[in-house]
Scaffold this motif. Sequence first.
Motif, mmCIF file in Angstrom:
data_model
loop_
_atom_site.group_PDB
_atom_site.id
_atom_site.type_symbol
_atom_site.label_atom_id
_atom_site.label_comp_id
_atom_site.label_asym_id
_atom_site.label_seq_id
_atom_site.Cartn_x
_atom_site.Cartn_y
_atom_site.Cartn_z
ATOM 1 N N ASP A 356 0.810 -1.272 0.003
ATOM 2 C CA ASP A 356 -0.046 0.015 0.099
ATOM 3 C C ASP A 356 0.885 1.316 0.011
ATOM 4 N N GLN A 357 1.911 1.264 0.777
ATOM 5 C CA GLN A 357 2.899 2.547 0.911
ATOM 6 C C GLN A 357 3.601 2.737 -0.680
ATOM 7 N N ALA A 358 3.755 1.555 -1.256
ATOM 8 C CA ALA A 358 4.702 1.242 -2.369
ATOM 9 C C ALA A 358 3.739 2.303 -3.482
ATOM 10 N N GLU A 359 2.566 1.781 -3.460
ATOM 11 C CA GLU A 359 1.662 2.242 -4.540
ATOM 12 C C GLU A 359 1.240 3.922 -4.103
ATOM 13 N N THR A 360 1.166 4.234 -3.068
ATOM 14 C CA THR A 360 1.089 5.494 -2.704
ATOM 15 C C THR A 360 2.294 6.417 -3.237
ATOM 16 N N ARG A 361 3.675 5.874 -2.945
ATOM 17 C CA ARG A 361 4.734 6.515 -3.426
ATOM 18 C C ARG A 361 4.933 6.519 -5.069
ATOM 19 N N VAL A 362 4.221 5.487 -5.715
ATOM 20 C CA VAL A 362 4.169 5.480 -7.157
ATOM 21 C C VAL A 362 3.482 6.690 -7.799
ATOM 22 N N GLU A 363 2.128 6.959 -7.057
ATOM 23 C CA GLU A 363 1.128 7.867 -7.240
ATOM 24 C C GLU A 363 1.682 9.136 -7.182
ATOM 25 N N GLU A 364 2.579 9.669 -6.073
ATOM 26 C CA GLU A 364 3.171 10.935 -5.840
ATOM 27 C C GLU A 364 4.176 11.042 -6.798
ATOM 28 N N ALA A 365 4.925 10.004 -7.101
ATOM 29 C CA ALA A 365 6.184 10.241 -7.927
ATOM 30 C C ALA A 365 5.634 10.756 -9.464
ATOM 31 N N GLN A 366 4.544 9.976 -9.804
ATOM 32 C CA GLN A 366 3.889 10.084 -11.098
ATOM 33 C C GLN A 366 3.217 11.618 -11.160
ATOM 34 N N LYS A 367 2.882 12.173 -10.130
ATOM 35 C CA LYS A 367 2.327 13.316 -10.190
ATOM 36 C C LYS A 367 3.456 14.400 -10.058
ATOM 37 N N ARG A 368 4.591 14.131 -9.379
ATOM 38 C CA ARG A 368 5.730 15.301 -9.619
ATOM 39 C C ARG A 368 6.224 15.096 -10.990
ATOM 40 N N VAL A 369 6.257 13.982 -11.512
ATOM 41 C CA VAL A 369 6.766 13.970 -12.931
ATOM 42 C C VAL A 369 6.057 14.776 -13.881
ATOM 43 N N THR A 370 4.580 14.701 -13.688
ATOM 44 C CA THR A 370 3.829 15.440 -14.638
ATOM 45 C C THR A 370 3.837 16.875 -14.423
ATOM 46 N N GLN A 371 3.894 17.377 -12.858
ATOM 47 C CA GLN A 371 3.895 18.769 -12.715
ATOM 48 C C GLN A 371 5.319 19.285 -13.381
ATOM 49 N N PHE A 372 6.658 18.596 -13.355
ATOM 50 C CA PHE A 372 7.582 19.087 -13.827
ATOM 51 C C PHE A 372 7.643 19.107 -15.521
ATOM 52 N N GLN A 373 7.044 18.047 -16.021
ATOM 53 C CA GLN A 373 6.972 18.173 -17.588
ATOM 54 C C GLN A 373 6.117 19.215 -17.979
ATOM 55 N N GLU A 374 5.059 19.654 -17.434
ATOM 56 C CA GLU A 374 4.164 20.912 -17.693
ATOM 57 C C GLU A 374 4.980 21.974 -17.325
ATOM 58 N N THR A 375 5.571 22.143 -16.212
ATOM 59 C CA THR A 375 6.470 23.553 -16.056
ATOM 60 C C THR A 375 7.655 23.741 -17.112
ATOM 61 N N ILE A 376 8.346 22.541 -17.423
ATOM 62 C CA ILE A 376 9.273 22.846 -18.437
ATOM 63 C C ILE A 376 8.826 23.073 -19.663
#
Length: 520
Positions: A356-376
């Motif tokens: 459960d914790q690993a799934e949460t970390r994957v979701e959070e990491a995916q959100k950060r990647v998307t945010q940085f891609q949009e900012t870039i």
Amino acid sequence: MSTEYSTEFAPLLTSDHGAQQQAGGVNIKRLIRLRGPLMLAVTLVLAVPLALAAWFTATPEYTARTFIRIHSVTPTILDEGRGATPRGDYNIFVETQVRLIGDSTILSLVAADPTIRDLEAVQNVPDPLHFLRNNVTVRNERGSELISISCTLPNRQEAMTIVAKVAEVYSRYVTNIQSAGVGQTRGLLVEERDSIEQSIDLQRSLVADLKRRANIPMARSRPRAEIGLEFYHDRLGQAQAELTTAQSNLTRIERTLDRIEALRAKHADNPSAPIREFDIESAVLSDLSVGMLRQQEAQLAQRVAEYESRYREDIGVLSADRRGLDTTRTQLEQAKREARTDALASIADQFQLEHDQAETRVEEAQKRVTQFQETIADQERELESMAQAMINIDEEEARLEQLRNRYQRVVERIRIIDVEERAPGRVDAPGEVTAPTEPSFGRRKQLAALAVIFSMGAGVGLGLLMEFTDQRIRGPQDLRYVTDLPVIAAVPHTSADKLPKGVNPALLTSEHPASTTADE
């Protein structure tokens, strides 16, 4: 009469020259002439059965093999001007990897793997690590970047399984080690990036001063969006690396949960069977009730043994203790089954929580990647609009551009390290394990050759022994060996002449003067 003289006459025929020849060694011609047939016979008598026995007792073997490629890394910015010898360092690195695979570091992990322990060839050996050291060969293919891992066993499939497991364990081990060292490399690159950035600032100040002196508008100053773009590229690389790591960890935990469920199903079918994985048996033995019952069983067993040695079989105390021992053993087995069930449930809950914790970390990491891609993307659009206003300037501006390119290379290197943290570029994934479909008879040929060599040695040794223990003079050739005097004539044996039966050799010259022997 015979030409064989006893050794007691040899000193009478021996000169100083002959004595020196005898002391100097064995007469090879005499050895071959007198002992050759015996040596040949002994060699044949021993060689034929020994070679046949070696041929039919040696087991045909299969050699499984795979290759791992070690990349020769091109020197980077950090290597410039340091007098490094990349090829020498690379060769040392490859040799280290060969020893790492062939020594206890990797093979001990392979020997502890349940898949390897279940192999028929490994089950019956007292020391699996020693067995793997003797049968697994690791070497660097000369003139290439390949490391060869091979295993020779009578069973083709087992040899392929061992080679595949060694390559898998090594790849996982190297990946973990190199990933652990990425932080230090990245820190050095960040320092290099900061140093270059300072040089860029100084160079930009110089360009701005030149433009002011030349009355040129400030058009090539570094935009703030450009600095932000580099910053967000750096953060995006970190986020992508975190996402990759989180996804890999999630996959590993899911596989572990599947394995735990399989063990639980297997345990439900056979609760008494021990479970070797996840330290289940250690948890069972450390259980309080199991420990108490084991101690009680040991005490009852000791007491029953004492009663059996001291009293009759039918005494009441002995019978009661035996019943108590049986009851205790039954309770012990029940306690072990319950402890295994509890241990499996505990491990399943633990890994489910990690899942459960690993799934949460994957979701959070995916959100950060998307945010940085949009900012870039926003920063890149802003830079594109600003790039239209930039113009070419003098030699110092070219120097500034060179520094910027160098800065970009360092930033890209940092991004690549972040993305590829889990898969260092120096070690390729192992190739497919291959093994010939037909067995090799090399060991049979070696044993047969050794049998022939041993037989030849035995024959020659026996001939030398007889030559040293029997030095009788047997003919003119022996006289020439023991004395430097010439042989004028030799009296042959009477069997070489056709004489009537019953002739007296002492009267040969008077009774048969025309015979060959009398003439000699």
